[in-house]
Design a protein around this motif. Structure first.
Motif, PDB file in Angstrom:
ATOM      1  N   GLN A 103      77.351 -68.837   0.872  1.00 21.68           N
ATOM      2  CA  GLN A 103      78.765 -68.781   0.518  1.00 21.68           C
ATOM      3  C   GLN A 103      79.287 -67.353   0.575  1.00 21.68           C
ATOM      4  O   GLN A 103      80.423 -67.116   0.988  1.00 21.68           O
TER       5      GLN A 103
ATOM      6  N   THR B   9      83.482 -61.774  -5.472  1.00 21.79           N
ATOM      7  CA  THR B   9      83.460 -63.083  -4.821  1.00 21.79           C
ATOM      8  C   THR B   9      83.313 -64.249  -5.791  1.00 21.79           C
ATOM      9  O   THR B   9      83.693 -65.370  -5.459  1.00 21.79           O
ATOM     10  N   GLY B  10      82.703 -64.022  -6.954  1.00 22.98           N
ATOM     11  CA  GLY B  10      82.490 -65.114  -7.894  1.00 22.98           C
ATOM     12  C   GLY B  10      81.355 -66.034  -7.515  1.00 22.98           C
ATOM     13  O   GLY B  10      81.242 -67.124  -8.058  1.00 22.98           O
ATOM     14  N   THR B  11      80.488 -65.618  -6.603  1.00 25.66           N
ATOM     15  CA  THR B  11      79.359 -66.467  -6.233  1.00 25.66           C
ATOM     16  C   THR B  11      78.155 -65.601  -5.913  1.00 25.66           C
ATOM     17  O   THR B  11      78.282 -64.402  -5.691  1.00 25.66           O
ATOM     18  N   LEU B  12      76.966 -66.216  -5.935  1.00 26.07           N
ATOM     19  CA  LEU B  12      75.740 -65.479  -5.648  1.00 26.07           C
ATOM     20  C   LEU B  12      74.985 -66.093  -4.485  1.00 26.07           C
ATOM     21  O   LEU B  12      73.986 -65.552  -4.030  1.00 26.07           O
TER      22      LEU B  12
ATOM     23  N   LEU C 278      82.519 -65.707   2.496  1.00 25.48           N
ATOM     24  CA  LEU C 278      83.578 -64.964   1.820  1.00 25.48           C
ATOM     25  C   LEU C 278      83.603 -63.493   2.221  1.00 25.48           C
ATOM     26  O   LEU C 278      84.614 -62.817   2.034  1.00 25.48           O
TER      27      LEU C 278
ATOM     28  N   TYR D  11      79.402 -60.057  -7.362  1.00 26.82           N
ATOM     29  CA  TYR D  11      79.858 -61.223  -8.106  1.00 26.82           C
ATOM     30  C   TYR D  11      81.298 -61.045  -8.559  1.00 26.82           C
ATOM     31  O   TYR D  11      82.079 -61.997  -8.583  1.00 26.82           O
TER      32      TYR D  11
END
Lengths: 228, 483, 147
Positions: free
Chosen positions: B184, B177-180, B188, B174
């Motif tokens: 997505q 990448t800032g996402t789970l 990334l 996280y």
């Protein structure tokens, strides 16, 4: 031999973590999903507390599972601790100050717990935090008078119905052709007590379930015989 | 397609209400669990034809990914979700004193196992994984013996340790990448996770999720738990739950971490698992531990198979996993009456001729004797390993060969003792009809697989090629592109 | 001037390392369980720090005022989930430890393991070299196969 392999394992893991630590940049990561939620939550969910919007809206499924984990831990704990033997010794009742204090605290804790649950979509707090306070409201009198019994039947009924109503609200959305756990009802005015659609209802279910779960688990632990 | 969520929601709501239902009618409480599992299995089967070539994604809560959690079903995910429901139904806990709590736990296991197979969100996977873990603690401890409590506690410690490491890995992902959302993340990964931080995140998650998949350094719980848990629970854990953990690791490999180093780590740990597992099984002196250690070895083969890059690896690994999924629960059902020292089993064929025959069949397939399905699965792994032209993969092939030789040795040793006449001691008790019927059903499935091996192989290859396609996953979930 | 990020991250990794060391090196079961709790706390802190930014405001709109720069709400929700999971598992672990202590009279990992191996071997009818007797408690545990 086992000590040596443990130490080696620890060393390897430590090196791995040190390597990660060295390569990390602190406080520069881009919260792409977080930013998107911060700009969309007020309109999509209608809760002034965006953490609540995530907990019950965007990631409501996680919350359902989290409730299930508590429920499972309580069930498994009951299985492990078993029934108390009728001859087991009990702790004596506490003194006057603790008993009177427990009686005084009970209504206050219930009110504070419910307040925190019902304002979960507006301010910090919510079902989990409020549920824990509710559980302590019911557990402190038991600490003061270890002889009194909490009705396990009532606790398990509340727990079952609260958990089922969370899922039921989720299933209601499916009858309307939407996905499981889609928030229902009007979103209302941002920041009002009656806003954010079905979220306060969900948090109430969470609060009751967490409260009864923890109270049940704690009484189970306190009712199990002490080890001398 | 929204019905996918029902595979999780229906067993859960039943589990919550079971204690309440029991207060109204005990009869209803006894039967509602299996009936709900029948219903979810039926829902799952009815969804199967719709997944012919396309996969589906469900946006839970109606939020577009990556903001919300999405479920993703291709045929592989649905297959394992179905296997959980049907497996729990077949291995429904026996009626003991604590049947109510055990039924509740079994329902939650079915729900969480299906969810684990279907989930398309990294943190959601972690929560499902922890749920499966807590349910299995309860089911293992249901024996209520001192040994089972100690084994459960030790298992809990290893498993929580692993889960915390996995959570650390998720935090690293996280952070980068800032996402789970897996889809997505898959987009990334080439730019954000193709570095040391990405690799360490994968290793942490591999160790964490590997606990349930009996991966080499974190499998110390296996012999203790399978020796003390109710045998039906052991069958579920070894047969179904271990495959679910493996499925997650494969998804992560295919979608996010397709670095060669990640595959190498898995290959080496798998080889160590085969070596240690088969050697320990060879030395084991009681039946439960023998099949427990042999399952470590078998899962090691799966790790080796899945470490083969590309679609071939997924195909080979899936074949071995499905074979093991059928064989191991049947073995544990036979273990119900054959627990304890191997010496006690001499002459077991006299009291339980069908059981002994089934054991021989299962053992032959496990070793890989043609024309049973186990042979084809192992052949597929070997051929693909040889095709890699890499020393480490060659070593993997040799390790599997050596493991098969050891397996043949210890399984035949036991099988032949069944048919020895023993006069000085009593033979073990005959199997219960219910256990024997379920085991026979699984054995019949194995034989059917042997007869229909070609269409079956085509089907599995189709499932594997669907699962190995990163593009299909990303396009099906189709997460919004965020700035 | 100390970098806040460095302090926070060191705290997270420190908790993780202390937790792992506690699990691997101590031999008392309750201490090991606390090691697990520390490790979980470290992992939670790391998750919370994943998208941490200095000076970001809480993601709550009070009286219609939207803060300039709000913190990422996702890790906060995730950590809430992870903490509750941790509490459930901790309670179950302590219940199990209570029963183990009652059965074996000790919580020393090696001693518990030795007694458990004895129990398993005794049940299976195998003599372990270190023990000549199987505890009687095992016999009572076998109620399951009776039906």
């Amino acid at each position: 031999m086992q000590r040596l392999s443990s130490a080696l394992f620890l060393l390897g893991l430590g090196l791995l973590i040190a390597a990660i630590f060295r390569g990390m940049e602190f406080g520069t990561a881009a919260p792409i999903v977080g930013q998107a939620i911060n700009s969309a939550a007020a309109e999509q969910v209608g809760a002034a507390n965006f953490v609540t919007a995530v907990v019950l809206g965007y990631r409501g499924f996680d919350t359902l599972l989290e409730l299930t984990i508590l429920f499972t831990a309580a069930t498994a704990g009951g299985l492990v601790l078993g029934k108390r033997s009728p001859t087991a010794k009990r702790d004596p009742d506490a003194g006057f100050i603790l008993q009177a204090g427990a009686d005084l605290l009970f209504p206050l804790l219930v009110i504070v717990g419910l307040y925190i649950i019902l304002h979960g979509h507006l301010t910090p707090g919510g079902g989990f935090q409020g549920g824990v306070i509710l559980a302590s409201a019911f557990f402190i009198p038991i600490l003061a008078r270890p002889g009194t019994r909490m009705s396990h039947a009532a606790v398990s009924t509340i727990e079952g119905l609260a958990g089922a109503s969370f899922i039921f609200i989720g299933l209601l959305a499916m009858f309307g052709g939407e996905a499981f756990l889609t928030p229902l009802m009007d979103r209302g005015e941002l920041g009002a007590l009656l806003s954010a659609g079905s979220l306060p209802l969900l948090y109430l279910a969470v609060g009751l379930k967490v409260g009864s779960e923890l109270a049940g688990l704690l009484t189970h632990l306190s009712e199990s015989e002490a080890v001398d | 397609m929204n019905q996918l969520a029902l595979l999780v929601a229906l067993p859960l709501i039943t589990a919550f209400l079971l204690p309440v239902v029991n207060r109204v009618s005990t009869l209803a409480a006894r039967w509602v669990g299996p009936l709900v599992l029948l219903l979810t299995s039926a829902i799952g089967i009815s969804l199967w034809p719709q997944l012919g070539d396309s996969a589906v994604a469900v946006e839970l809560g109606g939020f577009r990914p990556p903001l919300g959690i999405s479920l993703y079903a291709d045929r592989m995910a649905l297959l394992f979700a179905l296997a959980t429901s049907i497996g729990t139904l077949l291995l429904w806990p026996s009626r003991g004193e604590e049947w109510l709590r055990q039924s509740t736990l079994a329902l939650i296991l079915a729900a969480s196992g299906s969810g684990l197979a279907l989930s398309g969100d990294l943190f959601n996977i972690y929560v499902f994984y922890e749920l499966v873990a807590v349910v299995s603690y309860g089911l293992i401890a249901a024996r209520s013996s001192a040994g089972s409590f100690a084994a459960t506690l030790r298992y809990l410690i290893v498993s929580s340790f692993g889960a915390a490491l996995a959570l650390t890995g998720i935090a690293l992902v996280y952070q980068a990448t800032g996402t789970l959302n897996l889809a997505q993340l898959s987009r990334l990964a080439p730019t954000h996770l193709n570095n040391l931080q990405g690799l360490s995140a994968f290793v942490l998650m591999l160790i964490g999720f590997g606990v349930k998949a009996e991966l080499f350094p974190v499998n110390t719980w296996v012999p203790e738990v399978y020796a003390t848990a109710p045998t039906r629970v052991s069958g579920l854990l070894a047969g179904v739950v271990s495959k679910l953990a493996l499925l997650i690791i494969v998804r992560l490999l295919v979608l996010v971490f397709n670095q060669p180093e990640a595959l190498t780590v898995m290959l080496v740990l798998g080889m160590l698992g085969v070596v240690t597992g088969e050697l320990a099984a060879w030395r084991a002196r009681d039946f439960n531990r023998m099949i427990a250690y042999s399952s470590i070895g078998q899962l090691g083969i799966m790790f080796i198979a899945f470490s083969i890059p590309g679609e071939a690896g997924v195909f080979a690994g899936l074949a071995v996993a499905l074979h093991h999924l059928v064989v191991k629960p049947a073995m544990f059902l036979l273990a119900e009456r054959w627990q304890g020292s191997l010496h006690r089993l001499a002459g077991a064929a006299r009291t339980s001729p069908l059981g002994a025959a089934l054991f021989v069949l299962l053992a032959l397939s496990l070793i890989g004797v043609p024309p049973l399905p186990g042979f084809w699965a192992k052949l597929l792994v070997m051929v693909n390993l040889m095709a890699q032209e890499n020393t480490l993969y060659m070593a993997g092939a040799w390790v599997i060969m050596g493991g098969a030789a050891l397996e043949a040795n210890y399984l035949f040793r036991v099988a032949s003792s069944f048919y020895h006449r023993s006069d000085e001691q009593s033979s073990p008790a005959a199997h219960r009809t219910r256990d024997l019927a379920t085991a026979s059903l699984l054995g019949a499935g194995l034989l059917a697989g042997a007869v229909l091996i070609m269409p079956l192989a085509d089907e599995i290859e189709g499932i594997a090629s669907q699962a190995a396609s990163k593009n299909r996953y990303v396009q099906t979930v189709n997460p919004e592109v965020l700035p | 001037m100390l970098d806040t990020g460095l302090v926070l991250y060191s705290g997270a990794f420190g908790l993780i390392l202390i937790g792992i060391a506690g699990i691997v090196l101590s031999s008392h079961l309750v201490r090991i369980i606390f090691g697990v709790a520390l490790l979980e706390a470290g992992a939670n802190l790391l998750l919370l720090l994943a998208t941490w930014h200095e000076g970001a405001a809480a993601p709550i709109i009070v009286a219609g005022r939207v803060p300039d720069r709000m913190a990422d709400p996702v890790p906060q929700a995730l950590v809430l989930t992870a903490i509750v999971i941790g509490v459930g598992i901790l309670a179950l672990a302590l219940s199990l430890a209570l029963r183990v202590q009652r059965a074996y009279g000790t919580l020393d990992m090696h001693e518990v393991r030795r007694r458990m191996e004895q129990d398993i071997a005794g049940e299976a009818g195998i003599d372990l070299p270190s023990s000549s007797h199987a505890p009687a408690a095992v016999q009572t545990a076998r109620q399951e196969g009776g039906a």
